[in-house]
Motif scaffolding. Sequence first.
Motif, short mmCIF file in Angstrom:
data_model
loop_
_atom_site.label_atom_id
_atom_site.label_comp_id
_atom_site.label_asym_id
_atom_site.label_seq_id
_atom_site.Cartn_x
_atom_site.Cartn_y
_atom_site.Cartn_z
N ASN A 69 53.63 37.16 38.53
CA ASN A 69 52.31 36.64 38.18
C ASN A 69 51.63 35.92 39.34
OD1 ASN A 69 52.64 37.69 35.65
ND2 ASN A 69 53.10 35.74 34.66
N GLY A 70 52.13 36.12 40.54
CA GLY A 70 51.46 35.59 41.73
C GLY A 70 51.77 34.15 42.06
N MET A 71 52.83 33.59 41.50
CA MET A 71 53.21 32.20 41.79
C MET A 71 54.15 32.15 42.99
SD MET A 71 51.44 30.75 39.46
CE MET A 71 52.03 29.06 39.42
N ASP A 98 56.78 35.76 32.97
CA ASP A 98 56.83 35.88 34.42
C ASP A 98 58.27 36.14 34.88
OD1 ASP A 98 55.88 36.01 36.95
OD2 ASP A 98 55.46 33.87 37.17
N THR A 115 49.14 43.07 45.94
CA THR A 115 49.22 43.39 44.52
C THR A 115 49.42 44.89 44.32
OG1 THR A 115 46.85 43.78 44.23
CG2 THR A 115 47.63 41.50 44.07
N LYS A 139 49.75 28.88 42.54
CA LYS A 139 49.16 30.21 42.57
C LYS A 139 49.03 30.68 44.02
CE LYS A 139 45.90 31.31 39.67
NZ LYS A 139 44.60 31.44 38.98
N LYS A 142 44.95 35.51 43.61
CA LYS A 142 44.18 35.67 42.38
C LYS A 142 44.37 37.09 41.85
CE LYS A 142 39.49 35.11 40.53
NZ LYS A 142 38.07 34.80 40.88
N TYR A 147 49.37 42.80 39.18
CA TYR A 147 50.46 41.86 39.39
C TYR A 147 50.87 41.89 40.86
CZ TYR A 147 53.31 46.13 39.08
OH TYR A 147 53.81 47.39 39.29
N ARG A 184 45.06 30.35 50.40
CA ARG A 184 45.80 30.67 49.19
C ARG A 184 44.88 30.78 47.97
NH1 ARG A 184 47.86 27.45 45.33
NH2 ARG A 184 47.27 25.54 46.45
N ALA A 185 45.33 31.56 46.99
CA ALA A 185 44.70 31.70 45.67
C ALA A 185 43.36 32.43 45.72
CB ALA A 185 44.53 30.34 45.00
#
Length: 305
Positions: A69-71, A98, A115, A139, A142, A147, A184-185
Motif C-alpha cells: 500500500n505504499g508505506m 497491507d 507502482t 506514505k 501516492k 499498488y 515523498r508521497a
Amino acid sequence: MNTTDTILLLTNLGNYLHIPVHMIPDLKWKDMPKHASNIIEMNQGEFIITAIPAYDFKTEKNVVIATKNGMLKRSKLKEFKLQRYSKPTSCMNLKDDDQVINAFVEEKPYLFLVTDSGYGLCFAAEEVPLVGVKAAGVKGIKLKDDYLASVNNLDYQTDEYITVVTDKGTAKRVRLNEFEISTRARRGLQIIREVKTNPYKVLKTFIVDVKEHIGLKNGEIKVMKLTELPIADRYSTGSLISKHQLTDAFIIANLTGQSKEETTLPIIEEEVEILEVEEKPVPKKEKISLKEIDDRLMTIDDFLN
C-alpha cells in the motif's frame, strides 16, 4: 556468512525470523532443503519475502521496509537483535490488508518507488523517518487504483539505468537521468506508457550493475544478462523477452567469499654483536731470481752421477 552470524528472514505479514546461522541444518547440495518453519514456526498464510544477513549488530546501518500500500519505514539494524527468537517477531505494524513486499539494508542515499501501473517516484531516503522496529511506516508514494510493485536503493553518481520488467513478457532499461529527484508521497512520473485496452503491469524493477543476470519466472526460470535488454525512453513498453506472461523476476545471486584479512608477522629486531678480529701481518715472501733457480736445479747428469 559463518556460524557466528545471524540471518533475518522478513515475511509478508510484517514479521521477521531471527535465525543464528549455526541453527540452519548442514546439508549436501543434492539434499532437499529444510523449510524455515522447521526452525521457527510461522503463521498460516505467512511466507518469506527476503533475507538480510546480519554480520554485526553494532553497525549503524538502517533497514528499509516497504509495503504493497505504499508505506515505508526505516529502522536501525541493531534493533533487530533478539535474545529470544523462538517465534516470529513484529517488525512493522500493518493496516487492513497491507503486506510487506520488500526489505533491504540501506546502502545508498535515494529510494526509487514504482507502482504496478507504471509510475515511478525518486526521493532521498532521509525523508523516511527512523522509527522503532514495531512502529508503522509513512506514505512513500501516492496511489490511485494501483499498488507499490517495487522499491530500489540507488545513487545517481554511480547508477545509470533502471531495468523494468512487465507481466506481458517485455523489458527495457531506462536512463535514470530521465527522472528528477522529487519528494515523498507524490504520484511520480510515468515509467512505462499507459495502454488502456490491454495495460502493461510492472512486475519488478532493478537498479543494479549491468554485469548482473536476472531470472524470469513463468512456470520455468529463464536467465538473461541485463546487457541483452534494450535501452529505451520511459514511455516505451519495452521489447519482448518472453512469449508467455511472467509471474516473477529476480536478480541471480552470486556466491561471494569474505575477504581474508591480511596478517603481517611481527619483525623482531635482534642486536648482533660485531666482533673485532685482530689482523695478523702476513710474512713477505722472498724474491728469487731466475738465475738462482737455474743454479738450484739439478741437471740430468748430476742426478745420474
